[in-house]
Scaffold this motif. Structure first.
Motif, PDB file in Angstrom:
ATOM      1  N   LEU A 123     -20.695 -98.410 -50.485  1.00  0.00           N
ATOM      2  CA  LEU A 123     -19.698 -99.265 -51.138  1.00  0.00           C
ATOM      3  C   LEU A 123     -20.204 -99.775 -52.479  1.00  0.00           C
ATOM      4  O   LEU A 123     -19.469 -99.796 -53.476  1.00  0.00           O
ATOM      5  N   ALA A 124     -21.470-100.185 -52.526  1.00  0.00           N
ATOM      6  CA  ALA A 124     -22.033-100.688 -53.776  1.00  0.00           C
ATOM      7  C   ALA A 124     -22.097 -99.594 -54.842  1.00  0.00           C
ATOM      8  O   ALA A 124     -21.874 -99.854 -56.031  1.00  0.00           O
ATOM      9  N   LEU A 125     -22.386 -98.362 -54.421  1.00  0.00           N
ATOM     10  CA  LEU A 125     -22.504 -97.273 -55.387  1.00  0.00           C
ATOM     11  C   LEU A 125     -21.144 -96.796 -55.881  1.00  0.00           C
ATOM     12  O   LEU A 125     -21.012 -96.359 -57.027  1.00  0.00           O
ATOM     13  N   ALA A 126     -20.122 -96.856 -55.018  1.00  0.00           N
ATOM     14  CA  ALA A 126     -18.807 -96.329 -55.380  1.00  0.00           C
ATOM     15  C   ALA A 126     -17.874 -97.383 -55.956  1.00  0.00           C
ATOM     16  O   ALA A 126     -16.795 -97.044 -56.432  1.00  0.00           O
ATOM     17  N   TRP A 127     -18.270 -98.662 -55.914  1.00  0.00           N
ATOM     18  CA  TRP A 127     -17.382 -99.724 -56.406  1.00  0.00           C
ATOM     19  C   TRP A 127     -17.144 -99.553 -57.903  1.00  0.00           C
ATOM     20  O   TRP A 127     -18.059 -99.229 -58.644  1.00  0.00           O
ATOM     21  N   PRO A 128     -15.891 -99.739 -58.368  1.00  0.00           N
ATOM     22  CA  PRO A 128     -15.605 -99.570 -59.803  1.00  0.00           C
ATOM     23  C   PRO A 128     -16.479-100.469 -60.666  1.00  0.00           C
ATOM     24  O   PRO A 128     -16.680-101.643 -60.357  1.00  0.00           O
ATOM     25  N   GLN A 129     -16.979 -99.893 -61.757  1.00  0.00           N
ATOM     26  CA  GLN A 129     -17.876-100.617 -62.648  1.00  0.00           C
ATOM     27  C   GLN A 129     -17.168-100.915 -63.963  1.00  0.00           C
ATOM     28  O   GLN A 129     -16.415-100.092 -64.476  1.00  0.00           O
ATOM     29  N   PRO A 130     -17.404-102.112 -64.551  1.00  0.00           N
ATOM     30  CA  PRO A 130     -16.751-102.441 -65.816  1.00  0.00           C
ATOM     31  C   PRO A 130     -17.198-101.554 -66.966  1.00  0.00           C
ATOM     32  O   PRO A 130     -16.471-101.407 -67.935  1.00  0.00           O
ATOM     33  N   ASP A 131     -18.394-100.959 -66.871  1.00  0.00           N
ATOM     34  CA  ASP A 131     -18.875-100.090 -67.943  1.00  0.00           C
ATOM     35  C   ASP A 131     -18.725 -98.621 -67.577  1.00  0.00           C
ATOM     36  O   ASP A 131     -19.301 -97.758 -68.222  1.00  0.00           O
ATOM     37  N   GLY A 132     -17.948 -98.323 -66.534  1.00  0.00           N
ATOM     38  CA  GLY A 132     -17.771 -96.950 -66.098  1.00  0.00           C
ATOM     39  C   GLY A 132     -16.722 -96.219 -66.918  1.00  0.00           C
ATOM     40  O   GLY A 132     -16.105 -96.784 -67.837  1.00  0.00           O
ATOM     41  N   PRO A 133     -16.469 -94.936 -66.619  1.00  0.00           N
ATOM     42  CA  PRO A 133     -15.473 -94.163 -67.354  1.00  0.00           C
ATOM     43  C   PRO A 133     -14.069 -94.684 -67.072  1.00  0.00           C
ATOM     44  O   PRO A 133     -13.816 -95.279 -66.024  1.00  0.00           O
ATOM     45  N   PRO A 134     -13.138 -94.501 -67.989  1.00  0.00           N
ATOM     46  CA  PRO A 134     -11.773 -94.981 -67.771  1.00  0.00           C
ATOM     47  C   PRO A 134     -11.125 -94.279 -66.578  1.00  0.00           C
ATOM     48  O   PRO A 134     -11.391 -93.117 -66.294  1.00  0.00           O
ATOM     49  N   VAL A 135     -10.299 -95.034 -65.884  1.00  0.00           N
ATOM     50  CA  VAL A 135      -9.624 -94.496 -64.708  1.00  0.00           C
ATOM     51  C   VAL A 135      -8.463 -93.614 -65.149  1.00  0.00           C
ATOM     52  O   VAL A 135      -7.694 -93.982 -66.036  1.00  0.00           O
ATOM     53  N   THR A 136      -8.352 -92.451 -64.563  1.00  0.00           N
ATOM     54  CA  THR A 136      -7.263 -91.535 -64.876  1.00  0.00           C
ATOM     55  C   THR A 136      -6.432 -91.298 -63.630  1.00  0.00           C
ATOM     56  O   THR A 136      -6.936 -91.399 -62.505  1.00  0.00           O
ATOM     57  N   PRO A 137      -5.144 -90.968 -63.790  1.00  0.00           N
ATOM     58  CA  PRO A 137      -4.296 -90.706 -62.624  1.00  0.00           C
ATOM     59  C   PRO A 137      -4.821 -89.518 -61.825  1.00  0.00           C
ATOM     60  O   PRO A 137      -5.424 -88.590 -62.378  1.00  0.00           O
ATOM     61  N   TRP A 138      -4.566 -89.540 -60.541  1.00  0.00           N
ATOM     62  CA  TRP A 138      -4.980 -88.434 -59.688  1.00  0.00           C
ATOM     63  C   TRP A 138      -4.185 -87.178 -60.023  1.00  0.00           C
ATOM     64  O   TRP A 138      -2.992 -87.247 -60.340  1.00  0.00           O
ATOM     65  N   SER A 139      -4.858 -86.044 -59.916  1.00  0.00           N
ATOM     66  CA  SER A 139      -4.167 -84.772 -60.079  1.00  0.00           C
ATOM     67  C   SER A 139      -3.300 -84.504 -58.851  1.00  0.00           C
ATOM     68  O   SER A 139      -3.445 -85.141 -57.805  1.00  0.00           O
TER      69      SER A 139
END
Length: 213
Positions: A123-139
């Protein structure tokens, strides 16, 4: 909900995380229907565990409902993580957890502790990060995969609920939960190793998928 609205919401969330001056970070928003549906399913599972007097399982499900609900509503803080292990480290960590599960006695506190530790780490590794890549819609392919897994998981929940109800109605007869059906496989050492290996491999895949757009 219109997929374009979903995409717009995801882009606005990503803009807020990135510090876009036009979007306030950490703002509250309403739950999407898909999020509300999954929270309702998890809540129902927790209630069933209360009826079964399985207090630990009930607490786990209800805590997860609260955490996911708060996150979906924008109430959870975004923790800035400096740890972004690569694939090799993820595999090494998963192998350590898997080895601990293989030697831990089943249905004991040690097994529960290892499983909880693995879940918290993932959970800690997969939680969204503020400095992570922008979220894109699912294919579309990923959407179909999510729907397929959702159907499988809901079917499993309905099977468990049906067996529980039938066991209350006809307690003299023998009814089989999913754990009872899998038990012959995991009771042997090769079957247990195979099951745990598949479980941790799926965890590595989901952690990697959750950390990229």
């Amino acid at each position: 909900m219109d997929p374009r609205e979903e995409a717009g919401g995801s882009q606005r969330d990503a803009a807020a995380d990135a510090g876009d001056p036009g979007v306030s970070p950490g703002r509250r928003r309403g739950l999407r229907w898909s999020e509300a549906a999954w929270l309702a399913i998890l809540m129902a599972i927790g209630i069933v565990q209360i009826v079964r007097a399985q207090w630990f399982d009930a607490a786990v499900f209800l805590v997860v409902v609260l955490a996911l609900g708060a996150d979906a509503a924008g109430l959870m803080p975004r923790f800035r993580s400096r740890v972004r292990p690569g694939l090799r480290r993820l595999i090494a960590g998963a192998a350590m957890f898997g080895a601990a599960m293989c030697v831990a006695p089943r249905h004991r506190g040690w097994m529960a502790a290892v499983v909880i530790a693995a879940g918290v780490t993932a959970l800690a590794l997969a939680w969204p990060q503020p400095d992570g890549p922008p979220v894109t819609p699912w294919s579309r392919g990923l959407q179909r995969l999510a729907i397929a897994w959702s159907v499988i998981l809901v079917a499993g929940c309905l099977w468990e609920l049906l067996q529980f109800i039938l066991g209350r109605v006809e307690p003299r007869l023998q009814w089989f939960a999913l754990s009872d059906l899998v038990d012959p496989l995991v009771s042997s050492i090769p079957g247990r190793v195979l099951f745990i290996a598949a479980w941790v491999a799926a965890g590595v895949f989901l952690v990697r998928r959750g950390r990229r757009p």
